[in-house]
Design a protein around this motif. Structure first.
Motif, PDB file in Angstrom:
ATOM      1  N   ASN A  45       0.661  -1.211  -0.027  1.00 50.36           N
ATOM      2  CA  ASN A  45      -0.074  -0.075   0.333  1.00 50.36           C
ATOM      3  C   ASN A  45       0.620   1.256   0.014  1.00 50.36           C
ATOM      4  O   ASN A  45       0.228   2.387  -0.091  1.00 50.36           O
ATOM      5  CB  ASN A  45      -0.831   0.045   1.350  1.00 50.36           C
ATOM      6  N   VAL A  46       2.455   0.951  -0.098  1.00 50.48           N
ATOM      7  CA  VAL A  46       3.173   2.540  -0.142  1.00 50.48           C
ATOM      8  C   VAL A  46       3.293   2.804  -1.333  1.00 50.48           C
ATOM      9  O   VAL A  46       3.766   2.176  -2.343  1.00 50.48           O
ATOM     10  CB  VAL A  46       4.509   2.093   0.411  1.00 50.48           C
ATOM     11  N   PRO A  47       2.770   3.859  -1.939  1.00 50.75           N
ATOM     12  CA  PRO A  47       2.983   4.291  -3.016  1.00 50.75           C
ATOM     13  C   PRO A  47       4.226   4.284  -3.876  1.00 50.75           C
ATOM     14  O   PRO A  47       5.303   4.915  -3.077  1.00 50.75           O
ATOM     15  CB  PRO A  47       2.175   5.973  -3.132  1.00 50.75           C
ATOM     16  N   ARG A  48       4.534   3.736  -4.758  1.00 47.87           N
ATOM     17  CA  ARG A  48       5.609   3.636  -5.525  1.00 47.87           C
ATOM     18  C   ARG A  48       6.438   5.069  -6.002  1.00 47.87           C
ATOM     19  O   ARG A  48       7.531   5.131  -5.897  1.00 47.87           O
ATOM     20  CB  ARG A  48       5.973   2.639  -6.644  1.00 47.87           C
ATOM     21  N   GLU A  49       5.538   5.991  -6.288  1.00 48.38           N
ATOM     22  CA  GLU A  49       5.760   6.988  -6.804  1.00 48.38           C
ATOM     23  C   GLU A  49       6.500   8.121  -5.674  1.00 48.38           C
ATOM     24  O   GLU A  49       7.389   8.775  -6.187  1.00 48.38           O
ATOM     25  CB  GLU A  49       4.413   7.838  -7.149  1.00 48.38           C
ATOM     26  N   LEU A  50       6.267   7.902  -4.574  1.00 51.46           N
ATOM     27  CA  LEU A  50       6.896   8.362  -3.392  1.00 51.46           C
ATOM     28  C   LEU A  50       8.441   8.110  -3.483  1.00 51.46           C
ATOM     29  O   LEU A  50       9.252   9.026  -3.287  1.00 51.46           O
ATOM     30  CB  LEU A  50       6.277   8.267  -2.161  1.00 51.46           C
ATOM     31  N   ALA A  74       4.757   5.086   6.642  1.00 51.14           N
ATOM     32  CA  ALA A  74       3.623   4.518   5.793  1.00 51.14           C
ATOM     33  C   ALA A  74       3.176   3.418   6.392  1.00 51.14           C
ATOM     34  O   ALA A  74       1.930   3.011   6.570  1.00 51.14           O
ATOM     35  CB  ALA A  74       4.209   4.053   4.253  1.00 51.14           C
ATOM     36  N   VAL A  75       4.085   2.629   7.029  1.00 52.48           N
ATOM     37  CA  VAL A  75       3.833   1.446   7.867  1.00 52.48           C
ATOM     38  C   VAL A  75       3.708   1.498   9.203  1.00 52.48           C
ATOM     39  O   VAL A  75       3.600   0.420  10.036  1.00 52.48           O
ATOM     40  CB  VAL A  75       4.719   0.224   7.544  1.00 52.48           C
TER      41      VAL A  75
END
Length: 324
Positions: free
Chosen positions: A212-217, A239-240
């Motif tokens: 669920n961590v956006p790869r874009e970040l 994020a986690v």
């Protein structure tokens, strides 16, 4: 020859003062009694009944029975008489209780931080899609499904004075290490066994959270020149964080109630002089046997429950304060 059209049945007239819209059909789909959509007020309870009965029989009843027994001097073969808070007062003067409480607290202090951070690092390693990574995921998870008794026996064979590790040390000219006879080394060995066995379980939880961590970040931070360590603390950890709180809560409860690992490595006596006994081991030792003091063991159980509840409240409060 002419035929008269079929005459439709005429519904009976509504009684005076009654609105036709309020009348229900006597039968039919969605209708009154006997219809397929008939609803009874007790219908939901019929579905809940099996689960409620199991909860009452195996959770609530044993809990309240333990509370009641903790106020008596009951033994294994006798009900005992009411003694009030005498069992709880006796805990303060029981040296073995304070030793067990110390060991359980140390277990939480050492095991929980390791089980919060190490599985996260392991999840980051196996998250990458490279050939053969599925094998390593399965290998890391294998200790979770293995029996704790079998795993503990393997560790005992490895850590014994004539075991594999000390055998290698002898070959290197190093004196054997008393893993199973030294008080603190024995407790540390049990902690390492708990951590090793729980790594795979919490790794799976972190793997689900990392998806669920956006790869874009990460891509944006990498473009800005942030290295892997900086991205880990600036993006991954925030994020986690809810998952880390969950893992901390689960591992805290498990560490505070540890039994099998210490029992298998230290033995029924709790190590040399009983100095490695935990709270659950003390409950088992005091409350079993023909002369087991079940009332006193119940008092220790209630104390363990209260301490676990306080620990959970502390974790939840720390998480709420961190969010604020």
């Amino acid at each position: 020859m002419s035929t008269s059209p079929a005459t439709a049945p005429v519904a009976p007239a509504a009684p005076a003062g009654e609105s036709p819209a309020r009348r229900r059909p006597a039968s039919g789909r969605g209708g009154g009694r006997g219809g397929p959509h008939t609803h009874r007020a007790y219908s939901p309870w019929l579905f809940l009944a099996p689960g409620l009965l199991i909860t009452l029989a195996f959770n609530l009843y044993p809990f309240f029975s333990t509370v009641g027994k903790s106020l008596t001097d009951a033994r294994t073969l006798t009900e005992g008489k009411f003694v009030g808070l005498a069992n709880f007062q006796a805990l303060f003067g029981d040296e073995q209780f304070w030793v067990a409480l110390r060991n359980s607290a140390l277990y939480v202090a050492v095991v929980v931080p390791l089980l919060v951070f190490l599985p996260l690092l392991l999840a980051l390693l196996v998250q990458k899609h490279v050939p053969g990574i599925a094998f390593f995921r399965s290998a890391y998870y294998t200790p979770v499904v293995a029996s704790v008794v079998v795993v503990a026996l393997i560790w005992v064979w490895m850590l014994d004075d004539r075991g594999f590790i000390n055998g290698v040390l002898r070959m290197l000219g190093v004196d054997p290490v008393p893993f199973l006879s030294d008080q603190w080394l024995l407790l540390l060995s049990s902690m390492l066994l708990t951590v090793w066995k729980g790594l795979g379980y919490y790794m799976i939880i972190y793997l689900a959270a990392l998806t669920n961590v956006p790869r874009e970040l990460h891509e944006a931070a990498e473009v800005d020149g942030a290295g892997p360590v900086r991205r880990f603390f600036a993006i991954t950890v925030p994020a986690v964080r809810p998952t880390m709180v969950l893992v901390g809560a689960l591992s805290s409860v498990s560490a505070f109630k540890v039994f099998s690992e210490v029992f298998m490595i230290a033995g029924p006596t709790g190590g040399p002089g009983g100095q490695d006994t935990t709270l659950v081991m003390l409950i088992q030792r005091v409350g079993t046997g023909l002369q087991g003091r079940t009332g006193y063991a119940s008092a220790i159980s209630i104390t363990l429950f209260v301490l676990t509840l306080i620990l959970m409240l502390f974790v939840m409060r720390a998480d709420r304060k961190d969010k604020d």
